[in-house]
Design a protein around this motif. Sequence first.
Motif, PDB file in Angstrom:
ATOM      1  N   PRO A 173      91.850  40.089   4.973  1.00 22.75           N
ATOM      2  CA  PRO A 173      93.015  39.669   4.186  1.00 22.75           C
ATOM      3  C   PRO A 173      93.932  38.713   4.957  1.00 22.75           C
ATOM      4  CG  PRO A 173      92.881  42.078   4.295  1.00 22.75           C
ATOM      5  CD  PRO A 173      91.771  41.531   5.123  1.00 22.75           C
ATOM      6  N   ALA A 174      93.974  38.849   6.280  1.00 21.85           N
ATOM      7  CA  ALA A 174      94.832  37.969   7.076  1.00 21.85           C
ATOM      8  C   ALA A 174      94.344  36.527   7.056  1.00 21.85           C
ATOM      9  CB  ALA A 174      94.910  38.481   8.511  1.00 21.85           C
ATOM     10  N   SER A 175      93.075  36.291   6.715  1.00 18.22           N
ATOM     11  CA  SER A 175      92.552  34.921   6.692  1.00 18.22           C
ATOM     12  C   SER A 175      92.809  34.216   5.365  1.00 18.22           C
ATOM     13  CB  SER A 175      91.052  34.914   7.011  1.00 18.22           C
ATOM     14  OG  SER A 175      90.285  35.416   5.935  1.00 18.22           O
ATOM     15  N   ILE A 176      93.198  34.955   4.338  1.00 16.95           N
ATOM     16  CA  ILE A 176      93.373  34.353   3.004  1.00 16.95           C
ATOM     17  C   ILE A 176      94.502  33.326   2.968  1.00 16.95           C
ATOM     18  CG2 ILE A 176      93.929  34.854   0.581  1.00 16.95           C
ATOM     19  CD1 ILE A 176      92.201  37.406   0.918  1.00 16.95           C
ATOM     20  N   PRO A 177      95.674  33.599   3.568  1.00 14.20           N
ATOM     21  CA  PRO A 177      96.718  32.558   3.528  1.00 14.20           C
ATOM     22  C   PRO A 177      96.309  31.247   4.196  1.00 14.20           C
ATOM     23  CG  PRO A 177      97.663  34.675   4.137  1.00 14.20           C
ATOM     24  CD  PRO A 177      96.165  34.840   4.166  1.00 14.20           C
ATOM     25  N   GLY A 178      95.414  31.282   5.168  1.00 11.76           N
ATOM     26  CA  GLY A 178      94.990  30.060   5.840  1.00 11.76           C
ATOM     27  C   GLY A 178      93.731  29.441   5.278  1.00 11.76           C
ATOM     28  N   ALA A 179      93.207  30.019   4.195  1.00 12.34           N
ATOM     29  CA  ALA A 179      91.984  29.490   3.590  1.00 12.34           C
ATOM     30  C   ALA A 179      92.236  28.109   3.012  1.00 12.34           C
ATOM     31  CB  ALA A 179      91.488  30.425   2.498  1.00 12.34           C
ATOM     32  N   THR A 180      91.183  27.303   2.975  1.00 12.10           N
ATOM     33  CA  THR A 180      91.248  25.991   2.337  1.00 12.10           C
ATOM     34  C   THR A 180      90.715  26.167   0.925  1.00 12.10           C
ATOM     35  OG1 THR A 180      90.865  24.900   4.445  1.00 12.10           O
ATOM     36  CG2 THR A 180      90.462  23.604   2.446  1.00 12.10           C
ATOM     37  N   VAL A 181      91.583  25.945  -0.052  1.00  9.43           N
ATOM     38  CA  VAL A 181      91.217  26.132  -1.457  1.00  9.43           C
ATOM     39  C   VAL A 181      91.466  24.829  -2.196  1.00  9.43           C
ATOM     40  CG1 VAL A 181      91.656  27.454  -3.562  1.00  9.43           C
ATOM     41  CG2 VAL A 181      91.851  28.576  -1.328  1.00  9.43           C
ATOM     42  N   THR A 182      90.445  24.386  -2.928  1.00 11.87           N
ATOM     43  CA  THR A 182      90.623  23.212  -3.780  1.00 11.87           C
ATOM     44  C   THR A 182      90.238  23.583  -5.202  1.00 11.87           C
ATOM     45  OG1 THR A 182      88.407  22.386  -3.288  1.00 11.87           O
ATOM     46  CG2 THR A 182      90.184  21.533  -1.943  1.00 11.87           C
ATOM     47  N   VAL A 183      91.024  23.092  -6.130  1.00  9.60           N
ATOM     48  CA  VAL A 183      90.715  23.218  -7.555  1.00  9.60           C
ATOM     49  C   VAL A 183      90.700  21.796  -8.094  1.00  9.60           C
ATOM     50  CG1 VAL A 183      91.436  24.119  -9.789  1.00  9.60           C
ATOM     51  CG2 VAL A 183      91.834  25.481  -7.712  1.00  9.60           C
ATOM     52  N   MET A 184      89.503  21.350  -8.457  1.00  2.39           N
ATOM     53  CA  MET A 184      89.352  19.999  -8.996  1.00  2.39           C
ATOM     54  C   MET A 184      89.293  20.079 -10.520  1.00  2.39           C
ATOM     55  SD  MET A 184      89.424  18.071  -6.361  1.00  2.39           S
ATOM     56  CE  MET A 184      88.995  16.510  -7.119  1.00  2.39           C
ATOM     57  N   GLN A 185      90.164  19.354 -11.173  1.00  3.70           N
ATOM     58  CA  GLN A 185      90.191  19.222 -12.636  1.00  3.70           C
ATOM     59  C   GLN A 185      89.592  17.851 -12.904  1.00  3.70           C
ATOM     60  OE1 GLN A 185      93.902  20.248 -14.738  1.00  3.70           O
ATOM     61  NE2 GLN A 185      93.879  18.121 -15.439  1.00  3.70           N
ATOM     62  N   GLY A 186      88.268  17.834 -13.155  1.00  6.32           N
ATOM     63  CA  GLY A 186      87.567  16.557 -13.207  1.00  6.32           C
ATOM     64  C   GLY A 186      87.614  15.946 -11.819  1.00  6.32           C
ATOM     65  N   ALA A 187      88.157  14.739 -11.692  1.00  6.99           N
ATOM     66  CA  ALA A 187      88.275  14.077 -10.391  1.00  6.99           C
ATOM     67  C   ALA A 187      89.659  14.248  -9.775  1.00  6.99           C
ATOM     68  CB  ALA A 187      87.964  12.591 -10.545  1.00  6.99           C
TER      69      ALA A 187
END
Length: 157
Positions: free
Chosen positions: A85-99
């Motif tokens: 759980p401690a790694s979740i705030p530092g995760a790299t998350v991308t949400v692409m809506q089309g481009a």
Amino acid sequence: LPSGSTCRIEFAGDVTDKEYNPPCAPTGGMEDTDDIGDCTAGDLSAFSFGTEMIGFDSSVPGNNAVNVAVTRRVLAVLYTAPPDPASIPGATVTVMQGATARTDFTVARNTVNPLRVEVTMAANLVANTMYTVSISNLRDSFGATIAPATFSFTTAP
């Protein structure tokens, strides 16, 4: 145990069975327990095992899902074991809506299901649009990096 590691059982040099023989690995492998056969005393090479890497199990919505409701706000990745759980705030998350990259979301671990990391969108999704969600830089509880997870889906018209 750390994911993706090889573990080995070791015995102290003074460990013996009731007949004072040091342990050794069965010649036919661990399933050869009724007839140990010849083995070199102290040879423990068959007393090892590996642990599975934590990885992507599934997603919500499912990968390549179609006609996903635009009102869906929670997107999720489920892993084969809980990420730290401690790694979740530092995760790299991308949400692409089309481009186009969306940035109006939060990321958190589900409090009921620790295998589930959720991306909660601040606003509805856009109709008839492909979305791609990627999560990387998560770790297991031993600090090992979990392979990135990516899934895509398309919203309803």
